[in-house]
Design a protein around this motif. Sequence first.
Motif, mmCIF file in Angstrom:
data_model
loop_
_atom_site.group_PDB
_atom_site.id
_atom_site.type_symbol
_atom_site.label_atom_id
_atom_site.label_comp_id
_atom_site.label_asym_id
_atom_site.label_seq_id
_atom_site.Cartn_x
_atom_site.Cartn_y
_atom_site.Cartn_z
ATOM 1 N N ILE A 12 29.552 -63.269 34.320
ATOM 2 C CA ILE A 12 28.513 -63.867 35.206
ATOM 3 C C ILE A 12 27.245 -63.829 35.453
ATOM 4 C CG2 ILE A 12 28.743 -61.311 37.186
ATOM 5 C CD1 ILE A 12 29.163 -63.215 39.685
ATOM 6 N N ASN A 13 26.045 -64.688 35.830
ATOM 7 C CA ASN A 13 24.725 -64.307 35.924
ATOM 8 C C ASN A 13 24.658 -63.050 37.103
ATOM 9 O OD1 ASN A 13 24.181 -66.603 34.879
ATOM 10 N ND2 ASN A 13 24.319 -67.756 36.571
ATOM 11 N N ARG A 24 26.155 -49.763 43.008
ATOM 12 C CA ARG A 24 27.484 -49.293 43.906
ATOM 13 C C ARG A 24 28.818 -48.783 43.292
ATOM 14 N NH1 ARG A 24 25.812 -52.825 47.904
ATOM 15 N NH2 ARG A 24 27.481 -54.188 47.248
ATOM 16 N N LYS A 25 28.958 -48.894 42.469
ATOM 17 C CA LYS A 25 30.513 -48.794 41.601
ATOM 18 C C LYS A 25 30.229 -48.403 41.022
ATOM 19 C CE LYS A 25 34.124 -49.260 40.254
ATOM 20 N NZ LYS A 25 35.443 -49.171 40.982
ATOM 21 N N GLU A 66 25.701 -60.577 25.967
ATOM 22 C CA GLU A 66 25.770 -59.677 25.723
ATOM 23 C C GLU A 66 25.598 -58.443 26.203
ATOM 24 O OE1 GLU A 66 25.708 -59.449 21.639
ATOM 25 O OE2 GLU A 66 27.840 -60.321 21.333
ATOM 26 N N VAL A 67 26.243 -57.308 26.644
ATOM 27 C CA VAL A 67 25.546 -56.927 27.648
ATOM 28 C C VAL A 67 25.511 -54.816 26.586
ATOM 29 C CG1 VAL A 67 25.095 -54.927 29.814
ATOM 30 C CG2 VAL A 67 25.434 -57.962 29.525
ATOM 31 N N GLU A 68 25.266 -54.298 26.527
ATOM 32 C CA GLU A 68 25.437 -53.550 25.824
ATOM 33 C C GLU A 68 26.057 -51.924 27.095
ATOM 34 O OE1 GLU A 68 24.174 -49.727 22.511
ATOM 35 O OE2 GLU A 68 23.298 -51.210 23.198
ATOM 36 N N PHE A 86 35.826 -53.247 35.860
ATOM 37 C CA PHE A 86 34.413 -53.534 37.082
ATOM 38 C C PHE A 86 33.742 -54.593 36.251
ATOM 39 C CE2 PHE A 86 30.262 -53.527 39.272
ATOM 40 C CZ PHE A 86 30.458 -54.461 40.943
ATOM 41 N N PHE A 87 32.859 -54.949 35.138
ATOM 42 C CA PHE A 87 32.520 -56.013 35.454
ATOM 43 C C PHE A 87 33.313 -57.723 34.238
ATOM 44 C CE2 PHE A 87 29.081 -53.130 33.959
ATOM 45 C CZ PHE A 87 27.822 -54.563 34.683
ATOM 46 N N ILE A 88 35.068 -57.156 33.677
ATOM 47 C CA ILE A 88 35.041 -58.589 33.247
ATOM 48 C C ILE A 88 35.920 -58.686 34.128
ATOM 49 C CG2 ILE A 88 37.088 -58.985 32.055
ATOM 50 C CD1 ILE A 88 36.077 -56.286 29.933
#
Length: 543
Positions: A12-13, A24-25, A66-68, A86-88
């Motif tokens: 997601i953006n 929060r997470k 990509e995010v590390e 949570f991300f995916i």
Amino acid sequence: MEKISEIIKSPINIHSQISAKIVRKVNEICINYNVKVMLRKSGSIRLIPASSMLSMATFFVSKGNEVEIIIEGDDCSIAMKEIKKFFIEDLKHVDDESGTYELLKNTSIAYEEIFNSIALGLIVTDENGIITIFNKAAEKVTGFNLDKAIGKAISDVIPDIDVKDVLSNGDELLNKKFMIEDKILFINITPIYVGGKISGSLIVFQDFPQVEYLEGELKRSRKLDKAFDIIIGNSGKLKDALTIASKAAETDSNVIIRGESGTGKELVANAIHYSSKRKNKPFIRVNCAAIPSTLLESELFGHEKGAFTGAVTQKMGKFELADGGSIFLDEIGDIPIETQVKLLRVLQDKEFERVGGIKTIKVDVRIIAATNKNLEEAIKNGTFREDLYYRLNVIPILLPSLKDRKEDIPILIEHFIKKINKKLGKDIKFVTNKAIKALIKYDWPGNIRELENLIERCITLCDKEYIDLEDLPSYIKNVKDNKEDDIIYLGRNYDLEKMEDYEYKIIKAALSKYKSFNKAGKALGLTHKTVASKARKYHLVEN
């Protein structure tokens, strides 16, 4: 302590609204598993503390990029599984409007640009003292790299800075002086409130050279009394001298004005008196060098009838005439040693007797002295009393010679043309650029007085509406440039400075002369943006 990292593709953006959900997470995971979570965009060196909204507010990632994820702490593996899930999976189902993403992303970029364009060092920490913002000026002043500072505790990066009281009690720390390596910094630390609660701290600082520069400019920009309007010039050295003179006018302390002949010492003395509380009282001028030594004591202190041959009446001296006001003793270095004893008494006790008299006369006089002599050398030679020197030298004012303030020559010429036109009934309009260049090249041993006399000569003899190079005397128009046409004169035995030092001086000189980025840029062959950028770089203007 374990440390692991994994790279995922954002489903997601990610913008500030999505970041709030992430924060929060992540905070929940950090508490459950005793870990610290950092995020880094692909291609970036900047680490973002994922538990801090202050940091995440400027974290933007496009869908598919990509995010590390970097996790450090106790149960890193379990924490990584939860964050990846949570991300995916969870973020995939969050509604996102692309328009909102672009708007918030552009706003964030604007904020980052603003932070990095500020000349002051700026550090923001979260409620735990973890650095979330560290601008370019902070990098430059502290010597720490952004990527090594973000996500670290402020105490780990700059041990001398303590934000505990600010974060726990809301206490402010203002104008505190700190040493970081070999640099002196002035620091302000204030709490950041969100919803009435302390959510972080703001640390703002600047290095001491910049503070000194700003203080100097502030002193120079001080509004002088209108009595100083008679003194023409804008050079830094002249403004420094006039600032001291202006402050001296607020007191009754003795003043001594030093400078070469013709630099305007009497004008400064005049301005000091007429901007002081004594301005409605007498201002008496005495040229000590013009009065024969045998008569000087009588001129200063007066005489009784019959005190000496020719003293047919009683006469008041200059000190009596100046009572309640000021006396200007010009060329005080020429006073005979025997008269200096009596003058010292007036300075100490405010009293004297007339020549040939026995009555003690009390006076309230402010003394302003001036000289072009080297009084220190005169003391060594025994021609000037040391005790008198220290009595006079309470507030020394050093006036620059004209060769040390050549940038003032054009405005002095303009002033003298108006003054002398009126005096002689002439109508000279201007002086040509060629003539001005020749006048600037000349060293003016007679200073401003010589320049005024020259302009009067030229106006008197000139049949045109302007003064040109051919109207100047040969000793000026034929002067050789002793700087050998070098752009920067280094002298014979010189030490080279860093390129930045020369660049700083050139930009400063251009802005001082032309007063605008556009005009300075044209003169230097640069764009106005380049001049503006360099002016900010060297703190010559406010950002």
